[in-house]
Design a protein around this motif. Structure first.
Motif, short mmCIF file in Angstrom:
data_model
loop_
_atom_site.label_atom_id
_atom_site.label_comp_id
_atom_site.label_asym_id
_atom_site.label_seq_id
_atom_site.Cartn_x
_atom_site.Cartn_y
_atom_site.Cartn_z
N SER A 30 9.47 36.82 -6.98
CA SER A 30 9.53 37.82 -8.05
C SER A 30 8.78 37.41 -9.31
N GLN A 31 8.25 36.20 -9.36
CA GLN A 31 7.63 35.75 -10.61
C GLN A 31 6.14 35.49 -10.48
N VAL A 32 5.75 34.65 -9.54
CA VAL A 32 4.36 34.21 -9.49
C VAL A 32 3.82 34.40 -8.08
N GLU A 33 2.63 34.99 -7.98
CA GLU A 33 1.94 35.12 -6.70
C GLU A 33 0.46 35.01 -6.98
N SER A 34 -0.18 33.97 -6.48
CA SER A 34 -1.58 33.72 -6.84
C SER A 34 -2.52 34.70 -6.14
N ASN A 35 -2.20 35.13 -4.93
CA ASN A 35 -3.06 36.04 -4.19
C ASN A 35 -2.48 37.44 -4.32
N VAL A 73 8.87 44.50 -6.55
CA VAL A 73 7.70 44.02 -7.29
C VAL A 73 8.16 43.32 -8.57
N GLY A 74 7.61 42.17 -8.83
CA GLY A 74 7.98 41.38 -10.00
C GLY A 74 7.63 42.07 -11.31
N PRO A 75 8.29 41.67 -12.40
CA PRO A 75 8.11 42.35 -13.69
C PRO A 75 6.73 42.14 -14.31
N GLN A 76 5.95 41.19 -13.78
CA GLN A 76 4.63 40.94 -14.35
C GLN A 76 3.58 41.96 -13.88
N TYR A 77 3.98 42.92 -13.04
CA TYR A 77 3.03 43.89 -12.50
C TYR A 77 3.44 45.32 -12.82
N ASP A 78 2.44 46.13 -13.11
CA ASP A 78 2.61 47.58 -13.08
C ASP A 78 2.36 48.01 -11.63
N TRP A 79 3.18 48.91 -11.15
CA TRP A 79 3.02 49.34 -9.76
C TRP A 79 2.80 50.86 -9.68
N TYR A 512 7.47 59.73 -11.30
CA TYR A 512 8.15 58.78 -10.42
C TYR A 512 7.18 57.85 -9.68
N ARG A 513 5.91 58.15 -9.68
CA ARG A 513 4.97 57.42 -8.83
C ARG A 513 4.49 56.10 -9.44
N GLU A 514 4.74 55.87 -10.76
CA GLU A 514 4.25 54.66 -11.42
C GLU A 514 5.35 54.05 -12.29
N LYS A 515 5.32 52.72 -12.38
CA LYS A 515 6.32 52.03 -13.20
C LYS A 515 6.24 52.50 -14.65
N PHE A 516 5.05 52.56 -15.17
CA PHE A 516 4.83 53.09 -16.52
C PHE A 516 3.99 54.36 -16.37
N VAL A 541 1.40 55.60 3.21
CA VAL A 541 2.14 54.98 2.11
C VAL A 541 1.20 53.97 1.46
N TYR A 542 0.99 54.13 0.16
CA TYR A 542 0.03 53.32 -0.58
C TYR A 542 0.74 52.64 -1.75
N ILE A 543 0.45 51.37 -1.94
CA ILE A 543 0.93 50.63 -3.10
C ILE A 543 -0.28 50.08 -3.86
N GLY A 544 -0.32 50.34 -5.15
CA GLY A 544 -1.32 49.74 -6.01
C GLY A 544 -0.64 48.87 -7.06
N LEU A 545 -1.22 47.72 -7.37
CA LEU A 545 -0.66 46.81 -8.35
C LEU A 545 -1.70 46.49 -9.43
N SER A 546 -1.20 46.31 -10.65
CA SER A 546 -2.05 45.91 -11.77
C SER A 546 -1.28 44.90 -12.60
N SER A 547 -1.91 43.77 -12.90
CA SER A 547 -1.23 42.72 -13.65
C SER A 547 -1.05 43.13 -15.10
N LEU A 548 0.15 42.84 -15.64
CA LEU A 548 0.44 43.13 -17.05
C LEU A 548 0.09 41.96 -17.95
N SER A 549 -0.20 40.81 -17.35
CA SER A 549 -0.51 39.62 -18.15
C SER A 549 -1.95 39.67 -18.64
N ARG A 550 -2.22 39.00 -19.76
CA ARG A 550 -3.57 38.94 -20.32
C ARG A 550 -4.17 37.56 -20.09
#
Length: 550
Positions: A30-35, A73-79, A512-516, A541-550
């Motif tokens: 839930s916190q770190v995933e390098s790939n 999905v961990g909190p570091q990602y927008d989904w 409902y389709r996006e975290k934010f 079924v499609y999942i898209g992820l975007s990192s919230l970290s800078r």
């Protein structure tokens, strides 16, 4: 509803979207995933295998999606999640509409060895084994021709297969039909699975073909005569039909016993002991062995002598069988007999010279019914060549025994491959072996022929102090042999996975389709799969992820 959801089948349609799909063995970190791509695939796996998500789709309870996704999905990602009826993404191009039919193009491609001075076919250039998803084809047909469908009540009864006989008109099938230069193909339905819509069909052609879907829901359309056939499968014309197994399941009598696949019937099969054999109208033969009860022998064998040509791609024999009962340690064997191998060279003027002839003898597969499990062996003249354990007894199965020649380091080999398809559980088991045959120095290729095929069953009774008062009983529904068939197939079905198109077709409400819920989501990583609900509806079924970290 729970029963429907419990029978969800997860399908990855490899023919339509080449995607490697892996199920995670542990909970998603839930916190770190390098790939991030791998992270997206793992998240997708957890999502589509979660009964709550499948229930959300089924009942459109989109309000539950937010908490479910945040637990995956961990909190570091927008989904971002999309659910789309799969047919909306598909385009079935090149479909041809007639007044009483539509044509679906399909192409099969024989395999060739182009490394030799003269190309050598590695699969039969005259016979194709097609695997069709009828439910998917019907879904696609409904988007372009709503009144047309392939019959699934009597599987594929209202279709035919055609091919243009004039190469110059291959790209214009309408002109080919109008000029009467089209030929109606012969075909045979081996198996149809109503759970998945998968049909296995043999056709006496390779290359560019068309599936003719009739406007009549039961009868095929004859594009040459411009009339409907008098019977399903154009059975009255000897064109199409069903295996004995399918005739038994659907209460029909449409086995055309196609000779383009060397179908073996009771006129060809000769059995050694009459009191251990029964013949039926919707099966080839029933084998019974016991030894001490019911005037049934301890062993019985049936064989067919064949006049098979020498082929460079070897042979396969197929058997659809049903195990009814088995005395422990009984066995069933399916065997190629009198195998010959001939390495050859080809001179510049085209003359073929056979270098030698090797007598291989027999190669077969044995199914041994142990006390607690079933075993499968490859048997050669020297004994057991390989074996494997099956998870359980296979009571209804398709057995495929193949022998294919190859040359390695100047030596001729026969590669043996055995596959058992369990038609009940949909499991399959495979074993293989390789047998050296003799010297192939300077040979360009190898031809193989067979002199016969045989089936044998044996039971040991009594065993010690135990007498078994029931028989070992096997029903052989269908038996046929053919050169290694062409199975590589293509259909002009295209899928558009562009994110903007996915977003436009997404049936999940925007809030409902996006975290934010912010316009302009741009995925950094994504993953997708196709799920099929119990009512045979397909969804991407499609999942898209975007990192919230800078």
């Amino acid at each position: 509803m729970e029963a429907i959801i419990a029978t969800i089948i997860i399908l990855v349609l490899a023919a339509l979207m080449p995607m490697l799909f892996k199920s995670p063995t542990t909970q998603l970190p839930s916190q770190v995933e390098s790939n991030l791509e791998s992270y997206a695939e793992n998240a997708l796996s957890l999502l589509i295998n979660n009964p709550q998500f499948l229930s959300i789709i089924q009942n459109e309870n989109w309000g539950e999606l937010d908490s479910l996704m945040n637990s995956i999905v961990g909190p570091q990602y927008d989904w971002y999640v999309a659910v789309i009826p799969y047919g909306r993404l598909l385009t079935l191009s090149s479909i041809v509409k007639g007044s009483k039919y539509v044509l679906i193009p399909i192409t099969t491609v024989p395999m060739w060895n182009y490394s030799s001075p003269i190309p050598i076919p590695l699969t039969d250039i005259h016979v194709s084994e097609l695997t069709l998803n009828v439910y998917l084809l019907n879904f696609l047909l409904s988007t372009v021709s709503p009144n047309y469908f392939i019959n699934t009540t009597l599987p594929l009864s209202n279709v035919a297969f055609i091919q243009c006989a004039n190469q110059s008109l291959m790209s214009n099938i309408t002109a080919c039909i109008e000029s009467r230069q089209v030929r109606m193909l012969r075909w045979w339905v081996t198996y149809f699975d109503p759970r998945t819509g998968t049909a296995v069909v043999w056709v006496n052609a390779t290359g560019n073909m068309y599936i003719v879907v009739s406007a009549n829901g039961t009868l095929p359309y004859n594009v040459i005569s411009g009339t409907y056939c008098s019977e399903p499968y154009c059975f009255d014309m000897g064109l199409g039909g069903l295996s004995n197994l399918m005739n038994t399941v659907y209460g029909a009598s449409y086995n055309n016993e196609p000779q383009f696949i060397n179908y073996v019937n009771s006129n060809v099969l000769s059995c050694s002991i009459s009191n251990g054999v029964k013949y039926g109208s919707n099966y080839l033969v029933e084998l019974l062995t016991n030894g001490i009860y019911y005037n049934v022998p301890s062993s019985v064998g049936c064989s067919a002598t064949v006049n098979a040509p020498y082929e460079p791609y070897g042979y396969h024999v197929y058997m659809i069988g049903q195990l009814i009962t088995a005395i422990p340690d009984s066995f069933l064997e399916l065997t190629f007999n009198n195998i010959e191998v001939e390495p050859y060279i080809v001179y510049p003027n085209g003359t073929v010279n056979v270098l030698s002839t090797y007598q291989v003898g027999s190669i077969g597969v044995e199914l041994l019914y142990g006390s607690n499990a079933e075993r499968m062996y490859i048997i050669g003249s020297s004994g057991i060549l390989n074996k494997t354990m099956l998870n359980q007894y296979s009571y209804l199965y398709l057995l495929d025994l193949g022998i294919e020649p190859t040359i390695s380091n100047g030596v001729c080999y026969l590669n043996i491959n055995v596959t058992l398809y369990d038609l009940v559980t949909t499991s399959n088991y495979n074993i293989n072996a390789s047998v050296p045959v003799g010297s192939c120095s300077n040979a360009l290729g190898i031809n193989v022929t067979i002199g016969g095929i045989s089936i044998a069953q044996q039971s040991q009774n009594p065993q010690g102090n135990t007498n078994y008062t029931y028989n070992t009983t096997t029903i052989v529904y269908d038996l046929w042999f053919i050169g290694t068939p062409t199975t590589t197939q293509y259909m002009p079905i295209y899928v558009n996975y562009e994110f903007q198109r996915i977003d436009a077709l997404n049936i999940i409400p925007p809030n409902y389709r996006e975290k934010f819920a912010i316009n302009g989501f741009s995925p950094t990583a994504s993953a997708f799969a196709v799920v099929q609900l119990g009512n045979s509806s397909y969804y991407l079924v499609y999942i898209g992820l975007s990192s919230l970290s800078r």
